[in-house]
Scaffold this motif. Structure first.
Motif, mmCIF file in Angstrom:
data_model
loop_
_atom_site.group_PDB
_atom_site.id
_atom_site.type_symbol
_atom_site.label_atom_id
_atom_site.label_comp_id
_atom_site.label_asym_id
_atom_site.label_seq_id
_atom_site.Cartn_x
_atom_site.Cartn_y
_atom_site.Cartn_z
ATOM 1 N N THR A 1 -2.060 4.141 2.058
ATOM 2 C CA THR A 1 -2.184 2.753 2.215
ATOM 3 C C THR A 1 -3.711 1.970 2.014
ATOM 4 O OG1 THR A 1 -0.398 2.746 3.679
ATOM 5 C CG2 THR A 1 -1.698 0.898 3.768
ATOM 6 N N TRP B 1 3.913 -2.256 8.481
ATOM 7 C CA TRP B 1 3.636 -0.924 8.000
ATOM 8 C C TRP B 1 4.221 0.009 8.833
ATOM 9 C CZ3 TRP B 1 1.155 3.220 9.975
ATOM 10 C CH2 TRP B 1 0.876 4.381 9.308
ATOM 11 N N VAL C 1 8.175 6.745 -0.901
ATOM 12 C CA VAL C 1 7.359 6.411 0.299
ATOM 13 C C VAL C 1 5.663 6.278 -0.149
ATOM 14 C CG1 VAL C 1 6.043 7.230 2.497
ATOM 15 C CG2 VAL C 1 8.706 7.903 1.702
ATOM 16 N N ASN D 1 3.942 2.635 0.434
ATOM 17 C CA ASN D 1 2.411 2.278 1.048
ATOM 18 C C ASN D 1 1.607 2.056 -0.015
ATOM 19 O OD1 ASN D 1 2.736 3.477 3.788
ATOM 20 N ND2 ASN D 1 3.853 4.966 2.946
ATOM 21 N N CYS E 1 0.737 8.500 4.716
ATOM 22 C CA CYS E 1 0.978 7.206 4.487
ATOM 23 C C CYS E 1 -0.246 6.386 4.768
ATOM 24 C CB CYS E 1 2.241 6.774 5.359
ATOM 25 S SG CYS E 1 3.795 7.926 4.949
ATOM 26 N N ALA E 2 -1.048 6.873 5.669
ATOM 27 C CA ALA E 2 -2.147 5.780 6.339
ATOM 28 C C ALA E 2 -3.297 6.012 4.937
ATOM 29 C CB ALA E 2 -2.541 6.321 7.413
ATOM 30 N N GLY F 1 -0.744 -1.348 0.619
ATOM 31 C CA GLY F 1 -2.157 -1.226 0.552
ATOM 32 C C GLY F 1 -2.756 -2.427 -0.020
ATOM 33 N N TRP G 1 2.601 10.741 8.570
ATOM 34 C CA TRP G 1 1.878 9.769 8.996
ATOM 35 C C TRP G 1 0.408 9.618 8.425
ATOM 36 C CZ3 TRP G 1 4.532 5.552 10.273
ATOM 37 C CH2 TRP G 1 5.629 5.974 10.816
ATOM 38 N N ASN H 1 7.494 2.184 7.372
ATOM 39 C CA ASN H 1 7.187 3.976 7.542
ATOM 40 C C ASN H 1 8.211 4.597 8.469
ATOM 41 O OD1 ASN H 1 5.445 4.732 5.335
ATOM 42 N ND2 ASN H 1 4.056 3.449 6.468
#
Length: 106
Positions: free
Chosen positions: A95, A69, A8, A12, A91-92, A16, A88, A73
């Motif tokens: 990225t 995105w 994951v 990400n 992941c943000a 990015g 979350w 995800n």
């Protein structure tokens, strides 16, 4: 993909790299639009075409990237055991690593 957080994170991080473009577009729009109107920034002197043209460019690019995105995800989230309140934001942030790297090293 259960407990394979690195897949994951890698996905990400890979997302990015092209994600730098929507972040830059949002920054450019904010600096030359509302923030300049409030007096927080100085508008680009050669930017005299108005912001409508930029909105026509920014909205589809940011929407397409955000949708891609989120779908990627959301798909990966099904096989990950991390809590949603952790998954979350991490992941943000992953990225945004390429954007932060460009800001620091360029």
């Amino acid at each position: 993909m259960r407990n394979k957080w690195w897949t994951v994170a890698a996905a990400n991080l890979a997302m990015g790299i092209p994600g730098v473009v929507p972040v830059w577009l949002l920054r450019y729009l904010a600096v030359n639009g509302p923030l300049a109107e409030l007096g927080w920034t100085v508008r680009e002197p050669t930017e005299n075409d108005g912001m409508m043209l930029w909105l026509v460019i920014v909205v589809p690019v940011v929407t397409a990237f955000g949708l891609l995105w989120w779908l990627a995800n959301d798909f990966a989230r099904r096989w990950n055991t991390a809590a949603a309140r952790v998954y979350w934001p991490v992941c943000a942030l992953v990225t945004l690593v390429p954007t932060f790297a460009l800001l620091i090293f360029l």
